[in-house]
Design a protein around this motif. Sequence first.
Motif, short mmCIF file in Angstrom:
data_model
loop_
_atom_site.label_atom_id
_atom_site.label_comp_id
_atom_site.label_asym_id
_atom_site.label_seq_id
_atom_site.Cartn_x
_atom_site.Cartn_y
_atom_site.Cartn_z
N UNK A 12 37.26 48.92 28.39
CA UNK A 12 37.77 49.47 29.64
C UNK A 12 38.44 50.82 29.40
N UNK A 13 39.15 50.93 28.30
CA UNK A 13 39.78 52.21 27.97
C UNK A 13 38.73 53.27 27.70
N UNK A 14 37.69 52.90 27.01
CA UNK A 14 36.60 53.84 26.75
C UNK A 14 35.90 54.25 28.02
N UNK A 15 35.73 53.31 28.92
CA UNK A 15 35.06 53.63 30.18
C UNK A 15 35.89 54.59 31.01
N UNK A 16 37.20 54.39 31.03
CA UNK A 16 38.04 55.30 31.82
C UNK A 16 38.08 56.69 31.19
N UNK A 17 38.01 56.76 29.87
CA UNK A 17 37.98 58.05 29.20
C UNK A 17 36.68 58.78 29.54
N UNK A 18 35.58 58.07 29.56
CA UNK A 18 34.31 58.70 29.92
C UNK A 18 34.35 59.19 31.36
N UNK A 19 34.94 58.41 32.24
CA UNK A 19 35.04 58.84 33.64
C UNK A 19 35.90 60.09 33.75
N UNK A 20 36.97 60.15 33.00
CA UNK A 20 37.86 61.32 33.04
C UNK A 20 37.12 62.57 32.58
N UNK A 21 36.35 62.45 31.53
CA UNK A 21 35.58 63.60 31.04
C UNK A 21 34.55 64.01 32.07
N UNK A 22 33.88 63.05 32.67
CA UNK A 22 32.87 63.36 33.67
C UNK A 22 33.51 64.04 34.88
N UNK A 23 34.66 63.55 35.31
CA UNK A 23 35.35 64.16 36.45
C UNK A 23 35.78 65.58 36.10
N UNK A 24 36.26 65.78 34.88
CA UNK A 24 36.66 67.11 34.46
C UNK A 24 35.46 68.05 34.45
N UNK A 25 34.33 67.58 33.97
CA UNK A 25 33.13 68.42 33.97
C UNK A 25 32.68 68.74 35.39
N UNK A 26 32.79 67.77 36.28
CA UNK A 26 32.43 68.03 37.68
C UNK A 26 33.32 69.09 38.29
N UNK A 27 34.58 69.08 37.93
CA UNK A 27 35.52 70.08 38.45
C UNK A 27 35.21 71.46 37.89
N UNK A 28 34.72 71.52 36.66
CA UNK A 28 34.42 72.81 36.04
C UNK A 28 33.11 73.39 36.56
N UNK A 29 32.23 72.57 37.04
CA UNK A 29 30.92 73.06 37.47
C UNK A 29 31.01 74.10 38.58
N UNK A 30 31.74 73.86 39.68
CA UNK A 30 31.83 74.90 40.71
C UNK A 30 32.45 76.20 40.18
N UNK A 31 33.42 76.05 39.30
CA UNK A 31 34.05 77.23 38.71
C UNK A 31 33.05 78.03 37.90
N UNK A 32 32.25 77.34 37.10
CA UNK A 32 31.23 78.02 36.29
C UNK A 32 30.17 78.66 37.18
N UNK A 33 29.78 77.98 38.24
CA UNK A 33 28.80 78.56 39.15
C UNK A 33 29.36 79.80 39.83
#
Length: 75
Positions: free
Chosen positions: A5-26
């Motif tokens: 469960x801890x690993x899953x939440x860490x993966x979600x956090x990274x994915x959410x962070x990448x999603x937030x960076x995508x509009x900025x990069x675009x």
Amino acid sequence: MARSEGGASLKRAVTTERRCQLPFRLALLRVALILALAGVARWAEIAADTGAALRALANAKIHSNATHSSISTVS
């Protein structure tokens, strides 16, 4: 089980962070593209101005030579 469960939440956090960076990069890519196109347009304008100036100089020399060749140097 807690470990997965801890690993899953860490993966979600990274994915959410990448999603937030995508509009900025675009947005950065769009700005870079606009600046690049503006730079190319400016260089094209400078080249056109330089070409026009060189043509005017060449025409002035041609007309200057034509005027001098019509002057007689008979002594």
